[in-house]
Structures are given as structure tokens and as C-alpha cells.
Design a protein around this motif. Structure first.
Motif, PDB file in Angstrom:
ATOM      1  N   LEU A 197       0.237   0.780  -8.620  1.00 17.78           N
ATOM      2  CA  LEU A 197       1.429   0.323  -7.906  1.00 17.78           C
ATOM      3  C   LEU A 197       2.690   0.496  -8.743  1.00 17.78           C
ATOM      4  O   LEU A 197       3.755   0.792  -8.214  1.00 17.78           O
ATOM      5  CB  LEU A 197       1.259  -1.140  -7.492  1.00 17.78           C
ATOM      6  CG  LEU A 197       0.232  -1.392  -6.380  1.00 17.78           C
ATOM      7  CD1 LEU A 197       0.006  -2.881  -6.183  1.00 17.78           C
ATOM      8  CD2 LEU A 197       0.682  -0.741  -5.081  1.00 17.78           C
ATOM      9  N   LEU A 198       2.591   0.289 -10.053  1.00 15.11           N
ATOM     10  CA  LEU A 198       3.755   0.468 -10.906  1.00 15.11           C
ATOM     11  C   LEU A 198       4.220   1.920 -10.919  1.00 15.11           C
ATOM     12  O   LEU A 198       5.408   2.196 -11.099  1.00 15.11           O
ATOM     13  CB  LEU A 198       3.445  -0.002 -12.333  1.00 15.11           C
ATOM     14  CG  LEU A 198       3.362  -1.518 -12.528  1.00 15.11           C
ATOM     15  CD1 LEU A 198       2.836  -1.846 -13.927  1.00 15.11           C
ATOM     16  CD2 LEU A 198       4.720  -2.176 -12.311  1.00 15.11           C
ATOM     17  N   LEU A 229       2.800   0.720  -1.223  1.00 13.25           N
ATOM     18  CA  LEU A 229       2.572  -0.585  -0.615  1.00 13.25           C
ATOM     19  C   LEU A 229       3.170  -0.649   0.782  1.00 13.25           C
ATOM     20  O   LEU A 229       2.651  -1.321   1.664  1.00 13.25           O
ATOM     21  CB  LEU A 229       3.163  -1.690  -1.497  1.00 13.25           C
ATOM     22  CG  LEU A 229       2.949  -3.131  -1.029  1.00 13.25           C
ATOM     23  CD1 LEU A 229       1.459  -3.446  -0.968  1.00 13.25           C
ATOM     24  CD2 LEU A 229       3.658  -4.106  -1.935  1.00 13.25           C
ATOM     25  N   VAL A 230       4.259   0.063   0.978  1.00 18.88           N
ATOM     26  CA  VAL A 230       4.913   0.100   2.282  1.00 18.88           C
ATOM     27  C   VAL A 230       4.204   1.074   3.225  1.00 18.88           C
ATOM     28  O   VAL A 230       4.071   0.818   4.426  1.00 18.88           O
ATOM     29  CB  VAL A 230       6.393   0.502   2.128  1.00 18.88           C
ATOM     30  CG1 VAL A 230       7.070   0.624   3.472  1.00 18.88           C
ATOM     31  CG2 VAL A 230       7.125  -0.501   1.245  1.00 18.88           C
ATOM     32  N   ASP A 270      -6.664   1.788   2.053  1.00 15.18           N
ATOM     33  CA  ASP A 270      -6.283   3.040   1.383  1.00 15.18           C
ATOM     34  C   ASP A 270      -5.932   2.805  -0.082  1.00 15.18           C
ATOM     35  O   ASP A 270      -6.337   3.571  -0.963  1.00 15.18           O
ATOM     36  CB  ASP A 270      -5.096   3.678   2.101  1.00 15.18           C
ATOM     37  CG  ASP A 270      -5.468   4.183   3.493  1.00 15.18           C
ATOM     38  OD1 ASP A 270      -6.665   4.440   3.728  1.00 15.18           O
ATOM     39  OD2 ASP A 270      -4.562   4.310   4.336  1.00 15.18           O
ATOM     40  N   ILE A 271      -5.154   1.756  -0.348  1.00 16.56           N
ATOM     41  CA  ILE A 271      -4.742   1.455  -1.722  1.00 16.56           C
ATOM     42  C   ILE A 271      -5.951   1.074  -2.568  1.00 16.56           C
ATOM     43  O   ILE A 271      -6.079   1.498  -3.725  1.00 16.56           O
ATOM     44  CB  ILE A 271      -3.683   0.339  -1.731  1.00 16.56           C
ATOM     45  CG1 ILE A 271      -2.388   0.845  -1.095  1.00 16.56           C
ATOM     46  CG2 ILE A 271      -3.412  -0.148  -3.153  1.00 16.56           C
ATOM     47  CD1 ILE A 271      -1.313  -0.205  -0.942  1.00 16.56           C
ATOM     48  N   HIS A 321      -9.774   2.674  -6.764  1.00 19.38           N
ATOM     49  CA  HIS A 321     -11.216   2.549  -7.029  1.00 19.38           C
ATOM     50  C   HIS A 321     -11.608   1.089  -7.261  1.00 19.38           C
ATOM     51  O   HIS A 321     -12.358   0.763  -8.190  1.00 19.38           O
ATOM     52  CB  HIS A 321     -11.616   3.399  -8.241  1.00 19.38           C
ATOM     53  CG  HIS A 321     -11.267   4.842  -8.100  1.00 19.38           C
ATOM     54  ND1 HIS A 321     -11.877   5.693  -7.201  1.00 19.38           N
ATOM     55  CD2 HIS A 321     -10.328   5.603  -8.737  1.00 19.38           C
ATOM     56  CE1 HIS A 321     -11.351   6.902  -7.288  1.00 19.38           C
ATOM     57  NE2 HIS A 321     -10.408   6.873  -8.206  1.00 19.38           N
ATOM     58  N   VAL A 322     -11.088   0.214  -6.406  1.00 15.53           N
ATOM     59  CA  VAL A 322     -11.443  -1.209  -6.457  1.00 15.53           C
ATOM     60  C   VAL A 322     -11.809  -1.657  -5.039  1.00 15.53           C
ATOM     61  O   VAL A 322     -11.527  -0.969  -4.057  1.00 15.53           O
ATOM     62  CB  VAL A 322     -10.278  -2.077  -6.990  1.00 15.53           C
ATOM     63  CG1 VAL A 322      -9.879  -1.634  -8.393  1.00 15.53           C
ATOM     64  CG2 VAL A 322      -9.065  -2.036  -6.064  1.00 15.53           C
TER      65      VAL A 322
END
Length: 283
Positions: free
Chosen positions: A25-26, A32-33, A39-40, A45-46
Motif C-alpha cells: 500500500l505504501l 485501495l481506491v 484483489d489487494i 499474498h495474504v
């Protein structure tokens, strides 16, 4: 507090898998939007459970809440705010120990997040360049000077932007596709830095971007983006990690260049000896 600030504030307490998500994300907060939690999670891979737990740690009841907050224009970062206890700190050995511990954590977390293939790519870009440009404005200007001071000892043609009293476009006009750029973007960023980086990429130069963890970077401004943790505990951000990274890159570059770098170092030392401008021992 922005999402990136929330992530950096909580980073030390995150699990290994949560840090994978944080690093993702950083690098690109826009996902995120644009993307779903599924998908994220897959890209990091979590599991979805890890993603849900991650956003609760950041103070959001759910992923959807965080997504709505960002979509609605959650507070935009305009520079680092003082920590809550900054004004109350008076200094002393206890505070010095805390300062040291924080800098050690900045180094450790930065090294953990840096990828060996990206470091190798950065070194390869610099080693193969005819000229190396070092660019830094504002908070990054002293770091740019430091980088140039190391590079000029091992490679012949090192340029710097900005140079006091000279127009940037006139200097930049000498850039070639065979050049490489080290762009420094820590602390407050300037529009000039991003414009120069984009122009350098369009000119065919290889851009290595050294920045903080909250910076987006992107393929339009750099071929490699190396992020450093710069969390401060008082008035200022810590620059220990970027200084260490610059030193490492220059040392690795010297080894990559090989004998030519050592010959240049030796020649520089012979000039100093001939001129007698260096004082041995204590002043």
C-alpha cells in the motif's frame, strides 16, 4: 492523519504478513481506491482475514471504511507534524537512548524492506552510466551534496541539480540516454523534483529514486524506487537510513566499477599529498 501516516505509525507492531500488505500500500495507495479487499489480499499474498485485521490495527472498523475514507479525500499530508510529546521533551540520557533506539529501528526496517534485486538494478544502472546526475531540493539538498561527495571520488562525471546561481533547464539540457540519475525525495517534496525525474525518464536516462516509505514513486518517474523508514520521535524526521543507503550504494558502485574507481581514489590522494592541503592528526 493520512493512511500512509497510520501505516508508518503502526509498522513496528505489524506481523510479517501485515508488513507485506503495508509495503504494498505504501508503494501505491491508489490501489485501495481502485481494488477490492480480495484483489489487494491476493496481490500481497495474504488472507482476507489478515487484511481485515490490518485495517483494524490502523483504526478502521473495516476495509470498506478505510476505502470510503480515502475516496472521500482523507486528510492530505502537508508535511510531518510534531509528535505529541515533542514540545515536552527536554533532552537527557533517557531521551538520547530513545533517539538511538529509534534510529536503529529505522535502519533495520529499511533494510528489511529493501529488495536485493532492486538494489542490484540500481547499482547496475549507475555503473553503466556515462554521467551520473544527483538531484535534491529542500530537505534532500544536503543528502544530494553527500551523495555527490562520495560519487566524485570514484567516477569522473558527476553532475548536481540544483547548482546555486544556475538555471536548472540549462544544466538539465546536457542529459543523455546513457546517463543515470539519483533523485532524492525525503521529507517535503517539490514539484521540480518530479518534473525533472519525468523529463529524465523521457530522455532515456535511468532514474534511481531514494525516498521515504510514504512516497508513491512510480514507473513514470523512476526505474527503481528505494524507500527508507524515516520515523522521528521529536521535531525532525530521521535521515539515518537514507544516509546509510547512499553510502552502501556508492561503496557497491566502487566495487562494481573495479580498478578504475580505485585508481581514481589513489590519484585524488596523490593530489592531496602533492598540495599538502590535508592536516594529519588532530587540528
Amino acid at each position: 492523519m493520512t493512511l500512509s501516516e497510520r501505516i508508518l505509525e503502526a509498522y513496528d507492531d505489524l506481523t510479517r504478513k501485515e508488513r507485506h500488505l503495508a509495503d504494498l500500500l505504501l508503494k501505491d495507495l491508489d490501489m485501495l481506491v481502485l481494488k477490492s479487499a480480495t484483489d489487494i489480499s491476493a496481490q500481497a499474498h495474504v488472507s482476507k482475514a489478515t487484511t481485515a485485521r490490518f485495517f483494524r490495527r490502523l483504526g478502521y472498523p473495516s476495509f470498506k471504511t478505510a476505502q470510503r475514507a480515502v475516496r472521500s479525500g482523507e486528510k492530505v499530508d502537508s508535511g510531518r507534524e510534531l509528535s505529541s510529546g515533542a514540545v515536552r521533551r527536554k533532552g537527557g540520557r533517557g531521551e538520547l537512548a530513545e533517539h538511538l533506539a529509534n534510529d536503529v529501528q529505522n535502519l533495520v526496517r529499511s533494510i528489511e524492506s529493501l529488495k536485493s534485486d532492486e538494489l542490484n538494478q540500481a547499482i547496475q544502472c549507475l555503473a553503466g552510466a556515462d554521467k551520473i546526475w544527483v538531484i535534491g531540493f529542500g530537505d534532500s539538498y544536503p543528502l544530494a551534496h553527500f551523495a555527490r561527495a562520495l560519487l566524485i571520488r570514484i567516477k569522473t562525471d558527476i553532475r548536481m541539480i540544483p547548482i546555486g546561481g544556475f538555471s536548472v533547464p540549462e544544466e538539465f539540457a546536457s542529459i543523455k540516454p546513457t546517463d543515470a540519475v539519483i533523485a532524492l525525495g525525503v521529507g517535503r517534496k517539490t514539484r521540480s523534483l518530479r518534473l525533472i525525474m519525468r523529463s529524465a525518464m523521457r530522455a532515456g536516462a535511468q532514474v534511481v529514486y531514494i525516498t521515504d516509505q510514504a512516497s508513491r514513486g512510480g514507473p513514470d518517474v523512476a526505474v527503481v524506487t528505494l524507500r527508507c523508514r524515516m520515523r522521528g520521535i521529536s521535531f525532525y524526521e530521521s535521515v539515518v537510513a537514507p544516509v546509510s543507503l547512499i553510502t552502501y550504494l556508492c561503496s557497491a558502485l566502487a566495487l562494481k566499477i573495479g580498478q578504475a574507481a580505485f585508481d581514481r581514489l589513489q590519484f585524488i590522494q596523490e593530489i592531496h599529498d602533492d598540495w599538502g592541503d590535508l592536516v594529519s592528526g588532530d587540528l
